[in-house]
Motif scaffolding. Structure first.
Motif, PDB file in Angstrom:
ATOM      1  N   ALA A  59       0.555  -0.508  -0.293  1.00 29.40           N
ATOM      2  CA  ALA A  59      -0.319   0.024   0.026  1.00 29.40           C
ATOM      3  C   ALA A  59       0.829   1.587  -0.125  1.00 29.40           C
ATOM      4  N   SER A  60       1.858   1.184   0.744  1.00 33.81           N
ATOM      5  CA  SER A  60       3.229   2.248   0.814  1.00 33.81           C
ATOM      6  C   SER A  60       3.775   3.050  -0.477  1.00 33.81           C
ATOM      7  N   THR A  61       3.502   2.422  -1.698  1.00 30.92           N
ATOM      8  CA  THR A  61       4.313   2.033  -2.279  1.00 30.92           C
ATOM      9  C   THR A  61       2.938   1.901  -3.733  1.00 30.92           C
ATOM     10  N   ARG A  62       2.118   1.763  -3.367  1.00 27.51           N
ATOM     11  CA  ARG A  62       1.735   2.296  -4.434  1.00 27.51           C
ATOM     12  C   ARG A  62       1.224   1.595  -5.717  1.00 27.51           C
ATOM     13  N   GLY A  63       1.811   0.125  -5.327  1.00 25.33           N
ATOM     14  CA  GLY A  63       2.248  -0.883  -6.620  1.00 25.33           C
ATOM     15  C   GLY A  63       3.157  -0.803  -6.960  1.00 25.33           C
ATOM     16  N   ARG A  64       3.944   0.497  -7.028  1.00 28.81           N
ATOM     17  CA  ARG A  64       5.567  -0.308  -7.717  1.00 28.81           C
ATOM     18  C   ARG A  64       6.290  -1.485  -6.593  1.00 28.81           C
ATOM     19  N   LYS A  65       5.913  -1.588  -6.002  1.00 27.62           N
ATOM     20  CA  LYS A  65       6.664  -2.948  -5.278  1.00 27.62           C
ATOM     21  C   LYS A  65       6.018  -3.788  -5.142  1.00 27.62           C
ATOM     22  N   ARG A  66       6.226  -5.034  -5.343  1.00 26.27           N
ATOM     23  CA  ARG A  66       5.109  -6.058  -4.424  1.00 26.27           C
ATOM     24  C   ARG A  66       5.882  -6.921  -3.247  1.00 26.27           C
ATOM     25  N   ALA A  67       5.100  -7.055  -2.297  1.00 22.19           N
ATOM     26  CA  ALA A  67       4.901  -8.398  -1.280  1.00 22.19           C
ATOM     27  C   ALA A  67       5.058  -9.359  -1.185  1.00 22.19           C
ATOM     28  N   TYR A  68       5.950 -10.310  -1.279  1.00 27.43           N
ATOM     29  CA  TYR A  68       5.650 -11.267  -1.286  1.00 27.43           C
ATOM     30  C   TYR A  68       5.602 -12.301   0.129  1.00 27.43           C
ATOM     31  N   ARG A  69       5.524 -13.225  -0.020  1.00 26.83           N
ATOM     32  CA  ARG A  69       4.699 -14.481   1.092  1.00 26.83           C
ATOM     33  C   ARG A  69       4.863 -15.619   0.835  1.00 26.83           C
ATOM     34  N   VAL A  70       5.005 -16.974   1.225  1.00 22.27           N
ATOM     35  CA  VAL A  70       5.125 -17.897   0.904  1.00 22.27           C
ATOM     36  C   VAL A  70       3.560 -18.323   1.040  1.00 22.27           C
ATOM     37  N   LEU A  71       3.116 -19.241   0.509  1.00 24.18           N
ATOM     38  CA  LEU A  71       1.603 -20.075   0.294  1.00 24.18           C
ATOM     39  C   LEU A  71       2.113 -21.067   1.271  1.00 24.18           C
ATOM     40  N   PRO A  72       0.983 -22.821   1.644  1.00 22.51           N
ATOM     41  CA  PRO A  72       0.793 -23.973   2.367  1.00 22.51           C
ATOM     42  C   PRO A  72       1.438 -24.264   1.653  1.00 22.51           C
ATOM     43  N   ALA A  73       0.946 -24.792   0.289  1.00 22.68           N
ATOM     44  CA  ALA A  73       1.895 -25.287  -0.832  1.00 22.68           C
ATOM     45  C   ALA A  73       3.092 -24.517  -0.848  1.00 22.68           C
ATOM     46  N   GLY A  74       4.197 -23.600  -0.479  1.00 18.95           N
ATOM     47  CA  GLY A  74       5.355 -23.183  -0.757  1.00 18.95           C
ATOM     48  C   GLY A  74       5.959 -23.704   0.558  1.00 18.95           C
ATOM     49  N   ARG A  75       5.236 -23.513   1.445  1.00 22.31           N
ATOM     50  CA  ARG A  75       5.806 -24.319   2.947  1.00 22.31           C
ATOM     51  C   ARG A  75       6.008 -26.024   3.076  1.00 22.31           C
ATOM     52  N   ASN A  76       4.568 -26.699   2.045  1.00 22.67           N
ATOM     53  CA  ASN A  76       5.373 -28.217   2.595  1.00 22.67           C
ATOM     54  C   ASN A  76       6.417 -28.823   1.312  1.00 22.67           C
ATOM     55  N   GLU A  77       6.635 -27.944   0.241  1.00 16.03           N
ATOM     56  CA  GLU A  77       7.410 -28.056  -0.683  1.00 16.03           C
ATOM     57  C   GLU A  77       9.130 -27.610  -0.090  1.00 16.03           C
ATOM     58  N   LEU A  78       8.776 -26.628   0.599  1.00 15.10           N
ATOM     59  CA  LEU A  78      10.273 -26.770   1.859  1.00 15.10           C
ATOM     60  C   LEU A  78      10.683 -27.644   2.834  1.00 15.10           C
ATOM     61  N   LYS A  79       9.704 -28.159   2.713  1.00 19.67           N
ATOM     62  CA  LYS A  79      10.085 -29.065   4.258  1.00 19.67           C
ATOM     63  C   LYS A  79       9.977 -30.117   3.648  1.00 19.67           C
ATOM     64  N   ALA A  80       9.385 -30.943   2.444  1.00 18.79           N
ATOM     65  CA  ALA A  80       9.897 -32.572   2.034  1.00 18.79           C
ATOM     66  C   ALA A  80      10.977 -31.792   0.576  1.00 18.79           C
TER      67      ALA A  80
END
Length: 197
Positions: A59-80
């Motif tokens: 919100a603070s950058t008016r869309g020029r920057k995108r924040a990334y976060r890990v989804l459950p599938a990403g956590r499962n992939e990392l655990k495996a």
């Protein structure tokens, strides 16, 4: 290790934008797994396309920057990936071949390159020790901090090992040329064994 898993690890530790992730990567995992910022951005797009992470405009950058976060599938992939069996990496270092080549065709000016490498490893070792002094002033009391410290200690030992080996190489280069070789260019021990057969 693969770059996707390195990025997933960094994002599990803290969600952030691609530029922040690239900067964090340079200061942490990047010491052990090099990647350019372009490679990082490419891999982030692939991870998002695979449904392992998602990006949201900050919100603070008016869309020029995108924040990334890990989804459950990403956590499962990392655990495996963490749990999978893997063979230790084989030593594959061009400098080892250069040492053998020095023995075969030397003397060359390899000592200059060895001294340059010593300076580089000393600088990296000093950096790791400074990080250790600042980030780990006392024995870690929790699992996560202890594991982070262990990774850093692996880097310290890696640099110490190279410095020991390179200094031994300088000593080896001071030895007389041809002292253990026969006239045919084969090691004298091998020649003696051949004569016994």
């Amino acid at each position: 290790m693969s770059l996707p898993h390195a990025l997933l690890t960094a994002l599990v530790e803290r969600s952030c934008s691609g530029s922040d992730l690239a900067a964090r990567f340079d200061r942490s995992i990047g010491y052990f797994w090099h990647a350019t910022h372009q490679q990082i951005y490419r891999e982030l797009a692939r991870l998002e396309e695979a449904g392992l992470i998602e990006s949201l405009p900050e919100a603070s950058t008016r869309g020029r920057k995108r924040a990334y976060r890990v989804l459950p599938a990403g956590r499962n992939e990392l655990k495996a990936w963490v749990a999978q069996e893997d063979e230790p990496a084989a030593l594959r270092d061009e400098f080892m071949v250069r040492l053998r080549a020095e023995a075969a065709v030397g003397p060359t000016k390899l000592d200059g390159e060895i001294r340059r490498r010593i300076a580089l490893h000393e600088a990296k070792l000093a950096l790791y020790r400074e990080i250790e002094r600042k980030d780990f002033p006392a024995e870690p009391q929790d699992r996560e901090t202890a594991l982070h410290h262990l990774v850093l200690r692996a880097g310290v030992r890696y640099e110490e090992n190279w410095l020991e080996l390179l200094n031994e190489a300088l000593i080896a280069l001071q030895k007389p040329v041809g002292a253990t070789r026969s006239r045919r260019g084969k090691p004298a021990v091998a020649t003696a064994r051949a004569k016994q057969k």
